[in-house]
Design a protein around this motif. Structure first.
Motif, PDB file in Angstrom:
ATOM      1  N   MET A 170      48.701  28.864  17.683  1.00  0.00           N
ATOM      2  CA  MET A 170      47.409  29.458  17.311  1.00  0.00           C
ATOM      3  C   MET A 170      46.238  28.674  17.911  1.00  0.00           C
ATOM      4  SD  MET A 170      47.095  30.920  13.499  1.00  0.00           S
ATOM      5  CE  MET A 170      47.537  29.499  12.522  1.00  0.00           C
ATOM      6  N   PHE A 211      51.902  27.133  -2.185  1.00  0.00           N
ATOM      7  CA  PHE A 211      50.477  27.238  -2.529  1.00  0.00           C
ATOM      8  C   PHE A 211      49.884  28.415  -1.772  1.00  0.00           C
ATOM      9  CE2 PHE A 211      51.432  22.931  -3.687  1.00  0.00           C
ATOM     10  CZ  PHE A 211      50.673  22.743  -4.831  1.00  0.00           C
ATOM     11  N   TYR A 259      46.701  17.017  -0.675  1.00  0.00           N
ATOM     12  CA  TYR A 259      45.731  17.718   0.175  1.00  0.00           C
ATOM     13  C   TYR A 259      46.312  17.959   1.568  1.00  0.00           C
ATOM     14  CZ  TYR A 259      41.490  18.370   3.014  1.00  0.00           C
ATOM     15  OH  TYR A 259      40.554  18.843   3.887  1.00  0.00           O
ATOM     16  N   LEU A 311      39.338  10.877   3.287  1.00  0.00           N
ATOM     17  CA  LEU A 311      39.363  12.338   3.354  1.00  0.00           C
ATOM     18  C   LEU A 311      38.642  12.926   2.156  1.00  0.00           C
ATOM     19  CD1 LEU A 311      43.108  12.990   4.248  1.00  0.00           C
ATOM     20  CD2 LEU A 311      41.151  13.454   5.721  1.00  0.00           C
ATOM     21  N   ILE A 312      37.858  13.962   2.396  1.00  0.00           N
ATOM     22  CA  ILE A 312      37.283  14.709   1.272  1.00  0.00           C
ATOM     23  C   ILE A 312      38.280  15.818   0.947  1.00  0.00           C
ATOM     24  CG2 ILE A 312      35.369  16.178   0.524  1.00  0.00           C
ATOM     25  CD1 ILE A 312      33.595  14.564   2.455  1.00  0.00           C
ATOM     26  N   CYS A 313      38.907  15.698  -0.208  1.00  0.00           N
ATOM     27  CA  CYS A 313      40.062  16.558  -0.511  1.00  0.00           C
ATOM     28  C   CYS A 313      39.679  17.817  -1.266  1.00  0.00           C
ATOM     29  CB  CYS A 313      41.104  15.776  -1.294  1.00  0.00           C
ATOM     30  SG  CYS A 313      41.761  14.374  -0.397  1.00  0.00           S
ATOM     31  N   ASP A 314      38.661  18.532  -0.795  1.00  0.00           N
ATOM     32  CA  ASP A 314      38.373  19.774  -1.508  1.00  0.00           C
ATOM     33  C   ASP A 314      38.897  20.956  -0.710  1.00  0.00           C
ATOM     34  OD1 ASP A 314      36.620  19.473   0.512  1.00  0.00           O
ATOM     35  OD2 ASP A 314      34.845  20.127  -0.592  1.00  0.00           O
ATOM     36  N   LEU A 315      39.487  21.868  -1.436  1.00  0.00           N
ATOM     37  CA  LEU A 315      40.104  23.045  -0.821  1.00  0.00           C
ATOM     38  C   LEU A 315      39.596  24.281  -1.534  1.00  0.00           C
ATOM     39  CD1 LEU A 315      43.921  22.240  -0.513  1.00  0.00           C
ATOM     40  CD2 LEU A 315      42.448  23.073   1.293  1.00  0.00           C
ATOM     41  N   GLY A 340      44.281  33.722  15.609  1.00  0.00           N
ATOM     42  CA  GLY A 340      43.991  32.364  15.137  1.00  0.00           C
ATOM     43  C   GLY A 340      43.434  32.303  13.727  1.00  0.00           C
ATOM     44  N   ASP A 400      38.194  22.664   8.438  1.00  0.00           N
ATOM     45  CA  ASP A 400      38.075  21.403   9.164  1.00  0.00           C
ATOM     46  C   ASP A 400      38.291  20.249   8.195  1.00  0.00           C
ATOM     47  OD1 ASP A 400      35.858  21.964   7.718  1.00  0.00           O
ATOM     48  OD2 ASP A 400      34.444  21.047   9.122  1.00  0.00           O
ATOM     49  N   ILE A 401      38.629  19.126   8.785  1.00  0.00           N
ATOM     50  CA  ILE A 401      38.886  17.932   7.989  1.00  0.00           C
ATOM     51  C   ILE A 401      37.569  17.176   7.876  1.00  0.00           C
ATOM     52  CG2 ILE A 401      40.136  15.737   8.004  1.00  0.00           C
ATOM     53  CD1 ILE A 401      41.857  18.238   7.523  1.00  0.00           C
ATOM     54  N   ARG A 402      37.183  16.905   6.642  1.00  0.00           N
ATOM     55  CA  ARG A 402      35.935  16.183   6.463  1.00  0.00           C
ATOM     56  C   ARG A 402      36.208  14.841   5.784  1.00  0.00           C
ATOM     57  NH1 ARG A 402      32.478  18.817   3.035  1.00  0.00           N
ATOM     58  NH2 ARG A 402      34.255  19.930   2.169  1.00  0.00           N
ATOM     59  N   ARG A 403      35.358  13.878   6.120  1.00  0.00           N
ATOM     60  CA  ARG A 403      35.527  12.541   5.546  1.00  0.00           C
ATOM     61  C   ARG A 403      34.218  12.054   4.949  1.00  0.00           C
ATOM     62  NH1 ARG A 403      40.350  10.265   7.276  1.00  0.00           N
ATOM     63  NH2 ARG A 403      41.285  11.454   8.979  1.00  0.00           N
ATOM     64  N   ARG A 412      45.450  33.017  10.855  1.00  0.00           N
ATOM     65  CA  ARG A 412      46.528  33.055   9.862  1.00  0.00           C
ATOM     66  C   ARG A 412      46.239  32.095   8.701  1.00  0.00           C
ATOM     67  NH1 ARG A 412      49.310  33.455   6.442  1.00  0.00           N
ATOM     68  NH2 ARG A 412      51.539  33.796   6.226  1.00  0.00           N
ATOM     69  N   ASN A 413      45.498  31.006   9.009  1.00  0.00           N
ATOM     70  CA  ASN A 413      45.157  30.036   7.961  1.00  0.00           C
ATOM     71  C   ASN A 413      44.105  30.539   6.979  1.00  0.00           C
ATOM     72  OD1 ASN A 413      46.888  28.036   8.511  1.00  0.00           O
ATOM     73  ND2 ASN A 413      45.432  26.726   9.602  1.00  0.00           N
ATOM     74  N   LYS A 459      43.251  27.948   3.723  1.00  0.00           N
ATOM     75  CA  LYS A 459      43.336  26.522   4.015  1.00  0.00           C
ATOM     76  C   LYS A 459      41.973  26.030   4.503  1.00  0.00           C
ATOM     77  CE  LYS A 459      47.568  27.018   3.003  1.00  0.00           C
ATOM     78  NZ  LYS A 459      47.757  27.060   1.552  1.00  0.00           N
ATOM     79  N   ALA A 460      41.784  24.718   4.481  1.00  0.00           N
ATOM     80  CA  ALA A 460      40.493  24.174   4.918  1.00  0.00           C
ATOM     81  C   ALA A 460      40.310  24.428   6.413  1.00  0.00           C
ATOM     82  CB  ALA A 460      40.456  22.680   4.637  1.00  0.00           C
TER      83      ALA A 460
END
Lengths: 501, 338
Positions: B199, A139, B256, A155-159, A371, A146-149, A373-374, A143-144
């Motif tokens: 990182m 893929f 995800y 988990l809120i799975c939006d990317l 920091g 932060d992780i949101r809920r 790379r994501n 990338k996201a």
């Protein structure tokens, strides 16, 4: 006319015992090498026109032909090679810039060939890809952060938008115009069948190919040819081409004689006009301008498409990539100095830019040091020649690779490096209909699919050998690589150890 | 439970290690200092100790500093200085650096391990501790007098080093804050994992692959706020073909996590036990390339590479089963029981 100092590079060797004077060679050669002598009832050859594309050799029904390197030599020495002497004579004759096609042929280091891949022994089982799942799916995209809920803790799975590839290879940008309709169709259909992406290059997207949109990257380059709203929305991703490995720092020039019919319509420029892509984008004179273009393109596509920024590998590539990674781009494509081209000034092609291996390693490390790379995925191109090059690129840190030359070779390209003449006998780098017809898109598609299916098997085999069953566990996994024939500095930049360490 | 039992359970596992590393982690062992971080540190010499203690004192208030009590036994040799400190972060430092105290602890540990030559912090949690050495586990347990500690959770490991030297810092468990990891296996994804996790301020300095799992656990659980089950779905992610067969919501969640944390997928063989404050999670790699069995006896749960280790101490253990690859077994101590 003054005499030419340049003797033909190749010799056409005909076995007259075998030749049946069927004249296939004559009909197949767009360069006009072969001719039939009515009086003597024999085939003749004007070797000065031969580019060694091997078309006549492949089609001769009695295998009467071979093309060999002419062993006629200049008085060469260690400083003045035959090629250099010839270039001097050419320029003295023409007064022009030397033009070349395809990638840098100079004997500069190919680092892929100095890198060796690891395998498991004893302490870690190798994995047999015929018996166990072996995942090559990739893929691409940011990338996201932060992780949101949600309130329920889920988990809120939006990317941000992601591109899905069945394997870490894509077809790199080659425009309709520089290559033929049938070549484009083959690439588009093969990409669709393989679950990967091909790239329109800066030539617009022929309306027949909108149906392959899910597997298409649409390119926006400095000439903006063929760019309009429907085009931007037609693909899966948009690529801003800032540079190309074969000719960093300069633009492109598709001669008016190639701007005919469909090419003219697709590029949205009148027939017969030269399509000149400026060296810079004239709305991008620095990084903040790039950011604006990235966001303009995102706005035009409702933020649904990842934006790729393609740059040539140049000296300061790590810092440049760091800037791009903070510009809103989702993907950075880096094109090494061996990348191919339909036409480039020889001096630029052979002397400007740096190897992709070093550029990729430096960029991947720099983005990690910062920091970020994501923030982006990395695509490595120019020149990836085999499945092992892909494995090495991924282990150095690439998310995926671009292949151009290798794909064209699957279509029949014999690396004669004469794309700029527009007389491609294999129907690839030409717009002459009688030549284009030689490339059957059904067969072209099949050969591309075959090539990458074979590579995928080989990638899986090498991964399994390393005890890795998913490509993401290989990405940036430099411990899986060792170097030979390299200096400490080269190893340091590549971030790998020497073999035996 | 005192440490005696787990030492006993390691005896039949003797041949799974080669004497180049053994270790234990005990949870609930420092009830009288449970509000303080317990730092266990190896020093090569007193100058490293002085340097480390100076740094520790700058950021933490040290309420107790002592040698970790050991029993002199011939099996354990080349012993470094082994110290422990009970300490609390200084409020002034936390507010100046705008850090929460756990982050301060992590930075301190990373700094010592990467910057101070000859000093290794090998345990840094509250009310828990890691004990390790070069030797067979049963000897290491006796050396550290673990029979004198009582814990609600013990983990143990015997090492058979393959890629990296046997040295004191390289023995398992690897721990950071209250997380500890023992690992049977070898990680083929190591450098991908290491380069990713570095990182975020972690530094892999202990010359062995397992270390990175401890940092991944800390990163995902503490910094990203994932649940244990979610962590299992990242490091032993189900295959895409498995995800496709799940019901849509679950498939979306799993996909995800794979897309967000591709570089934290751990491949290669592993059975690991991750200890944490209040429980443990046992997990196999997704192909199950290493053995792992779970059993129960009364209100106790046992996890081991071999059933023999469990039977050695609980001959009547019940519900013995081998979890599937990638299937986390999460055990928590009953509320308030520790």
């Amino acid at each position: 006319m003054a005499i030419s100092y340049i003797f033909p590079e190749f010799e056409v060797v005909r076995n007259f015992d075998r030749c049946i004077t069927c004249r296939v060679c004559e009909r197949q050669c767009s360069n006009g090498v072969h001719s039939y002598d009515e009086d003597g009832k024999v085939m003749l050859a004007d070797e000065s026109k031969c580019v060694d594309c091997q078309r006549c050799v492949a089609l001769c029904p009695t295998r009467a032909l071979k093309i060999v390197k002419n062993d006629c030599t200049f008085r060469e020495d260690a400083n003045w090679s035959g090629a250099t002497i010839k270039e001097i004579y050419k320029q003295a004759e023409s007064g022009g810039v030397l033009l070349s096609s395809m990638g840098n042929p100079q004997p500069l280091p190919v680092y892929w060939d100095r890198i060796l891949i690891n395998a498991s022994q004893v302490t870690n089982p190798s994995i047999d890809p015929l018996r166990e799942p072996m995942e090559t799916k990739v893929f691409l995209g940011k990338k996201a952060d932060d992780i949101r809920r949600g309130p329920d803790g889920e988990l809120i799975c939006d990317l941000p938008p992601q591109l899905e590839l069945s394997m870490p290879v894509m077809f790199s940008a080659m425009s309709f115009g520089s290559i033929s309709y049938n070549a484009h169709e083959s690439l588009a259909r093969a990409a669709t069948e393989l679950g990967i992406l091909y790239n329109t290059g800066e030539g617009g997207l022929h309306e027949d190919f909108y149906r392959f949109g899910k597997n298409t990257i649409v390119q926006v380059a400095s000439g903006r040819f063929g760019v309009h709203e429907a085009y931007l929305n037609a693909g899966a991703a948009i690529e801003i081409k800032m540079g190309q490995g074969a000719k960093p720092g300069i633009g492109g020039h598709l001669p008016g004689k190639k701007i005919v019919g469909e090419v003219s319509r697709t590029r949205m420029i009148p027939e017969g006009t030269d399509a000149i892509s400026p060296a810079p984008h004239h709305d991008i004179y620095s990084i903040e301008d790039l950011r604006q273009l990235v966001y303009s393109l995102k706005e035009a596509t409702q933020h649904k498409k990842p934006v790729i920024v393609k740059v040539a590998a140049v000296h300061n590539i790590a810092a440049i990539a760091s800037g791009i990674a903070r510009s809103g781009a989702d993907i950075i494509a880096i094109d090494g100095f061996r990348g191919g081209t339909g036409a480039a000034p020889t001096r630029i092609r052979d002397n400007v830019g740096i190897p992709i291996e070093l550029a990729l390693a430096a960029v991947d490390q720099r983005l990690r040091d910062e920091g970020i790379r994501n923030n982006v995925s990395l695509v490595a191109g120019g020149s990836i020649r085999s499945a092992s090059d892909v494995v090495k690129a991924v282990a150095l840190g690439a998310d995926t690779c671009y292949i151009g030359t290798a794909a064209l070779m699957a279509l029949g390209c014999h690396l004669c490096r004469s794309c700029h003449t527009g007389k491609c006998n294999w129907g690839i780098a030409t717009q002459r209909l009688e030549l284009v017809r030689r490339l059957n898109p059904d067969i072209g598609t099949r050969r591309l699919v075959n090539l990458l299916t074979a590579w995928k098997h080989e990638i899986a085999e090498m991964m399994g050998g390393m005890g890795i069953n998913s490509i993401e566990a290989l990405r940036g996994n430099r411990l899986m690589l060792r170097g030979v024939n390299m200096t400490e500095k080269e190893l340091e930049i590549l971030g790998i150890s020497h073999a035996g360490e | 439970m005192t440490g005696e039992k787990i030492i006993e359970s390691m005896l039949p596992m003797h041949d799974r290690s080669n004497g180049l590393g053994g270790g234990f982690a005990g949870y609930g062992i420092y009830p009288e200092y449970k509000d303080f971080y317990a730092f266990h540190v190896f020093y090569n010499d007193n100058s490293a100790r002085a340097e480390c203690e100076k740094l520790l004192g700058e950021s933490f208030e040290i309420v107790k500093a002592e040698n970790i009590p050991t029993r002199k036994i011939p099996e354990i040799t080349d012993i470094p200085l082994i110290w422990r400190y009970f300490a609390a972060p200084r409020d002034s430092v936390l507010s100046r650096l705008q850090l929460d105290e756990k982050e301060l602890v992590v930075r301190f540990v990373m700094h010592v391990n990467s910057k101070i030559d000859g000093a290794y912090v090998f345990s840094s949690g509250k009310n828990m501790g890691t004990f390790k050495a070069v030797g067979f586990p049963e000897d290491v347990g006796r050396f550290y007098r673990l029979d004198e500690y009582e814990a609600y959770l013990w983990t143990a490991h015997g090492r058979y080093p393959t890629n990296t030297p046997g040295w004191w810092g390289g023995a398992h468990p690897f721990s950071l804050l209250d997380f500890s990891v023992v690992h049977n296996g070898e990680i083929s994804s190591y450098d991908a994992n290491r380069r990713h996790i570095e990182m975020f301020g972690y530094k892999c300095t202990l010359r062995t692959d397992t270390e990175v799992i401890a940092y991944i656990a800390d990163y995902l659980l503490r910094r990203c706020g994932l649940t244990l089950e979610e962590v299992a779905s990242v490091i032993a992610a189900p295959f895409w073909s498995t995800i496709e067969k799940k019901e849509p919501k679950e498939a979306e969640r799993l996909s995800y996590l794979r897309k967000v944390f591709p570089s934290l997928l751990v491949t290669g063989p592993f059975s690991i036990v991750l200890g944490f404050d209040g429980g443990m999670m046992a997990l196999n790699d997704r192909l199950k390339l290493r053995p792992m069995v779970v059993a129960e006896a009364g209100d106790r749960v046992y996890v081991a590479s071999e059933e023999a280790a469990i039977r050695a101490v609980e001959p009547d253990a019940e519900n013995v089963y081998a979890p599937m690859g990638g299937e986390p077994v999460i055990v928590r101590v009953k509320e308030g029981a520790y």
